[in-house]
Write a protein that holds these residues in place. Sequence first.
Motif, PDB file in Angstrom:
ATOM      1  N   UNK A   8       4.218   3.159  -9.637  1.00 45.33           N
ATOM      2  CA  UNK A   8       3.954   1.819 -10.172  1.00 45.33           C
ATOM      3  C   UNK A   8       4.046   1.806 -11.694  1.00 45.33           C
ATOM      4  N   UNK A   9       3.520   2.833 -12.326  1.00 45.64           N
ATOM      5  CA  UNK A   9       3.582   2.906 -13.793  1.00 45.64           C
ATOM      6  C   UNK A   9       5.023   2.981 -14.277  1.00 45.64           C
ATOM      7  N   UNK A  10       5.846   3.764 -13.582  1.00 51.07           N
ATOM      8  CA  UNK A  10       7.266   3.868 -13.970  1.00 51.07           C
ATOM      9  C   UNK A  10       7.972   2.524 -13.832  1.00 51.07           C
ATOM     10  N   UNK A  11       7.710   1.843 -12.732  1.00 49.14           N
ATOM     11  CA  UNK A  11       8.347   0.546 -12.516  1.00 49.14           C
ATOM     12  C   UNK A  11       7.895  -0.476 -13.561  1.00 49.14           C
ATOM     13  N   UNK A  12       6.628  -0.469 -13.870  1.00 46.38           N
ATOM     14  CA  UNK A  12       6.121  -1.402 -14.876  1.00 46.38           C
ATOM     15  C   UNK A  12       6.729  -1.123 -16.242  1.00 46.38           C
ATOM     16  N   UNK A  20      11.441 -10.015 -15.121  1.00 50.70           N
ATOM     17  CA  UNK A  20      11.253  -9.641 -13.724  1.00 50.70           C
ATOM     18  C   UNK A  20       9.828  -9.203 -13.428  1.00 50.70           C
ATOM     19  N   UNK A  21       9.354  -9.619 -12.252  1.00 49.19           N
ATOM     20  CA  UNK A  21       8.050  -9.206 -11.741  1.00 49.19           C
ATOM     21  C   UNK A  21       8.263  -8.426 -10.449  1.00 49.19           C
ATOM     22  N   UNK A  22       7.300  -7.564 -10.149  1.00 50.45           N
ATOM     23  CA  UNK A  22       7.430  -6.652  -9.017  1.00 50.45           C
ATOM     24  C   UNK A  22       6.780  -7.208  -7.758  1.00 50.45           C
ATOM     25  N   UNK A  23       7.565  -7.236  -6.673  1.00 48.52           N
ATOM     26  CA  UNK A  23       7.027  -7.435  -5.331  1.00 48.52           C
ATOM     27  C   UNK A  23       7.051  -6.070  -4.652  1.00 48.52           C
ATOM     28  N   UNK A  24       5.869  -5.516  -4.385  1.00 48.63           N
ATOM     29  CA  UNK A  24       5.774  -4.201  -3.743  1.00 48.63           C
ATOM     30  C   UNK A  24       6.001  -4.371  -2.247  1.00 48.63           C
ATOM     31  N   UNK A  25       7.132  -3.881  -1.763  1.00 50.22           N
ATOM     32  CA  UNK A  25       7.502  -4.075  -0.360  1.00 50.22           C
ATOM     33  C   UNK A  25       6.760  -3.051   0.492  1.00 50.22           C
ATOM     34  N   UNK A  26       5.813  -3.541   1.272  1.00 55.16           N
ATOM     35  CA  UNK A  26       4.868  -2.670   1.969  1.00 55.16           C
ATOM     36  C   UNK A  26       5.074  -2.624   3.475  1.00 55.16           C
ATOM     37  N   UNK A  27       6.169  -3.188   3.961  1.00 55.03           N
ATOM     38  CA  UNK A  27       6.398  -3.188   5.411  1.00 55.03           C
ATOM     39  C   UNK A  27       6.472  -1.757   5.938  1.00 55.03           C
TER      40      UNK A  27
END
Length: 229
Positions: A8-12, A20-27
Amino acid sequence: MTQIQLSLNRLRDDLKGSDAELVAVSKYHPVEALSEAYACGQRRFGESHVQELCMKEEVLPKDIEWHFIGHLQTNKVKYIVPFVSMIHAVDSMKLLREIDRQASKVNRRVECLLQVHIAQEDTKYGFTPEELLRVIDEGEWRCLEHVHIAGLMCMATNTDDGNQIGMEFRSVRELFDRVKALYFNDDEGFRHLSMGMSHDYRIAVREGSTLIRVGSLIFGERNYETKCT
């Protein structure tokens, strides 16, 4: 620091300075993994199976912003409209009408993105650019009081060719700009372009994505044995 927190830190860091904002795909990932991401400050999660989404919504904190990112069948709309924040892949007027109908029953207005079929693959859903312009021009959506069209969504071709992916994302960005100028110029809420997943999100960000849908880079490989419909 856990792997989820590191990811998450790397993506941020990657998204700093962009729109762009992050949608964490948790399926297909367990509740425990979502809870860990939540503890790291993540509040926006994406699911693509109604049964799995409803199960997770029941047990996880109520301030989570749930995004439905998969192909949605009309007969399952009623289960998610009471709480879903955004439906990304609206691929027909029939589906948009049903979202509006079900949302009216619970007095909600649901944010929706229209899916554009841009990939060179028949397995993906969505309006062609020509169909999208025709449907929007016909104007039926203006009569739907319980949905709000907040932008467009697409999936690029599954290829290693970054130039092709960039070209596809760029064409959808141009379509977004055209639709915005012609039909939503006075609507500040029409502002989202959902493009980019784990393998191509950097290209999508460069081409103007406002929502990237990233799963495996955060949570690792999915456990398909837990698949829900």
